[in-house]
Each structure stands twice: as C-alpha cells, then as structure tokens.
Design an enzyme around this catalytic site. Structure first.
Site, mmCIF file in Angstrom:
data_model
loop_
_atom_site.group_PDB
_atom_site.id
_atom_site.type_symbol
_atom_site.label_atom_id
_atom_site.label_comp_id
_atom_site.label_asym_id
_atom_site.label_seq_id
_atom_site.Cartn_x
_atom_site.Cartn_y
_atom_site.Cartn_z
ATOM 1 N N HIS A 35 -34.341 28.818 -59.485
ATOM 2 C CA HIS A 35 -33.037 28.210 -59.244
ATOM 3 C C HIS A 35 -32.543 27.586 -60.551
ATOM 4 C CE1 HIS A 35 -30.078 26.255 -56.523
ATOM 5 N NE2 HIS A 35 -30.207 25.196 -57.304
ATOM 6 N N MET A 39 -24.323 22.921 -64.686
ATOM 7 C CA MET A 39 -23.474 21.725 -64.508
ATOM 8 C C MET A 39 -22.542 21.582 -65.702
ATOM 9 S SD MET A 39 -26.286 18.997 -63.148
ATOM 10 C CE MET A 39 -27.464 19.414 -61.877
HETATM 11 O O1 5SP Z 1 -28.715 20.805 -57.744
HETATM 12 C C1 5SP Z 1 -29.508 19.920 -57.816
HETATM 13 C C2 5SP Z 1 -29.071 18.561 -58.173
HETATM 14 O O2 5SP Z 1 -27.709 18.599 -58.357
HETATM 15 C C3 5SP Z 1 -30.907 20.192 -57.447
HETATM 16 O O3 5SP Z 1 -31.214 21.571 -57.601
HETATM 17 C C4 5SP Z 1 -31.968 19.370 -58.054
HETATM 18 O O4 5SP Z 1 -32.371 19.913 -59.287
HETATM 19 C C5 5SP Z 1 -33.151 19.305 -57.172
HETATM 20 O O5 5SP Z 1 -34.047 18.445 -57.746
HETATM 21 P P1 5SP Z 1 -35.085 17.617 -56.872
HETATM 22 O O6 5SP Z 1 -34.294 16.746 -55.957
HETATM 23 O O7 5SP Z 1 -35.897 18.622 -56.115
HETATM 24 O O8 5SP Z 1 -35.881 16.875 -57.899
#
Ligand code: 5SP
Length: 224
Positions: A35, A39
């Site tokens: 994933h 941003m």
């Molecule tokens: O898109 C996002 C945050 O905006 C997520 O994909 C976070 O990267 C997930 O991170 P964790 O909460 O698992 O640390």
C-alpha cells in the site's frame, strides 16, 4: 463470521531511505499487497510520494501495488500512476469535483478503481458509485498520518458498507489504526483487506513475517 483477510502493509511506516528494500522484505515476509500512501500537503496535511517513486518501487513489488491517492485534484495524475505500475488506484470521494469521472478514468487507465471515504463521510454518498468501483477503502482514521488510533464508530460503518455492497464484486478495505487489538473487529464487520503500517513494520524487516502472520491470526480471532 471469521474469514481470511489480505494484509496490505503501508510503506508510510517504512524506512524512506530504503523503500525498495522495504518492499522486497515485505514481499518475502508474505505481503501480497503493498500500500503506497500518496499525500499532497493540500488534501491532507502531509507530503509523501509521487508517480516517480511508484515507478522506482514497482520492480521491488512482487504482488499488487495499491496506490492510495490522498490528493486533490486527482484526474491530472491518474495516467502517471497507472504508467508507474499501479494495479489499484484509490481516489477519495471528498477530493471531488467529479468522482464518477475519476473512477471511470482509473478503469480506463487499466487499473482497478478504489474509492476511499473519510470518517466523516456518510455511507449514502457511495450508493450511486457501486457499479464503478472494485474496492471501497473505509478510512478508520482521518487521513494524513500513520500511527493513529482506529475510530471505534468506523466498525459499524464497515458493517453497513458490507451490507450495502453484498452480492457485488467489491472488496472492502480498512485503513488506519489496524493492530492486533482492532483487526478482529474490522474483519468480523466485513473487511477483506487490512491496511497496516505501524503494526506490520514495527521491529524492522526481521519482524515483518511474524507481524503479518499475527495480524492475519488476530483477524481470524486466533489468540495471539
Ligand atoms: O493512509 C493512511 C494514513 O493516512 C494509512 O495508510 C496509514 O499509513 C496507516 O498507518 P497505521 O495506522 O497502520 O500506522
């Protein structure tokens, strides 16, 4: 009911100086998806990767490259992320202005179309878009940063969206705050794909296989 989930490690929690190696280590540890959180410092208050980074990472990703666009506007960048090798491109409903056009453009570029919705967005907003999506990403935190806590009210939202999408080939993904403590509730509510940054990448590469296996077990309700 218990079901097996796919864990989608978020490289947002990785070592930014070694993201190719991070993707390889995650693949070797059993991650089927990677994933990538994109941003822009405008739609969300953080800046991360662009299409060049995705193209550079692509050879290091053995499975699905899942690109989550937290940017506005979206449409001018879809082709660049598709050419960079994204398999799934997810855009936010809130990024506007014409999300239906955006979803069609993602499919038109040869990718699976994902639609993400923020915690404050009601489920009725997705009802007319179900024919146009392959994946529905339920943000279980406000987007922008890793390491936040899952918002408990989102579990019921996942359950409601699972019912709304019943009988359709739409996969439900949850994103944010997925841990050993929360994986079970979102999986039981109907999530198929669990994005996890901190919970997978904590401890470094030596811990990835163990962390992924533990999350899968936790989602199934196996005590870990
Ligand atoms: O898109 C996002 C945050 O905006 C997520 O994909 C976070 O990267 C997930 O991170 P964790 O909460 O698992 O640390």
């Amino acid at each position: 009911m218990s079901h097996a989930v796919t864990i989608c490690p978020s490289i947002l929690a990785g070592d930014f100086a070694a993201l190719g190696a991070e993707c390889r280590a995650l693949g070797e540890a059993g991650a089927d998806w990677i994933h990538v959180d994109v941003m822009d410092g405008h739609f969300v208050p953080n800046i991360t990767f662009g299409p060049q980074m995705c193209a550079a990472l692509r050879p290091h990703v053995t499975g699905v490259m899942d690109v989550h666009l937290m940017i506005a506007p979206v449409d001018p960048y879809i082709d660049a992320f598709a050419k960079a090798g994204a398999d799934v491109i997810t855009a936010h409903l809130e990024a506007g202005p014409h999300v239906h056009r955006t979803l069609q453009a993602i499919r038109g570029a040869g990718c699976k179309a994902g639609l993400a919705i923020n915690p404050g967005t009601g489920i009725e907003a997705v009802g007319h878009l179900l024919d146009d999506i392959d994946l529905l990403c339920v943000m279980t935190v406000n987007p922008g940063f890793g390491g936040q806590s899952l918002i408990p009210a989102m579990v019921e939202k996942v359950r409601a969206l699972k019912a709304l999408t019943a009988g359709r080939p739409i996969r439900i993904q949850v994103d944010g705050g997925v841990t050993l403590r929360t994986a079970r509730s979102v999986a039981a509510a109907g999530a198929d794909l669990l994005v996890a940054g901190s919970a997978v990448l904590q401890g470094g590469p030596a811990a990835y296989a163990r962390n992924i296996a533990a999350l899968r077990d936790a989602a199934l309700g196996v005590l870990v």
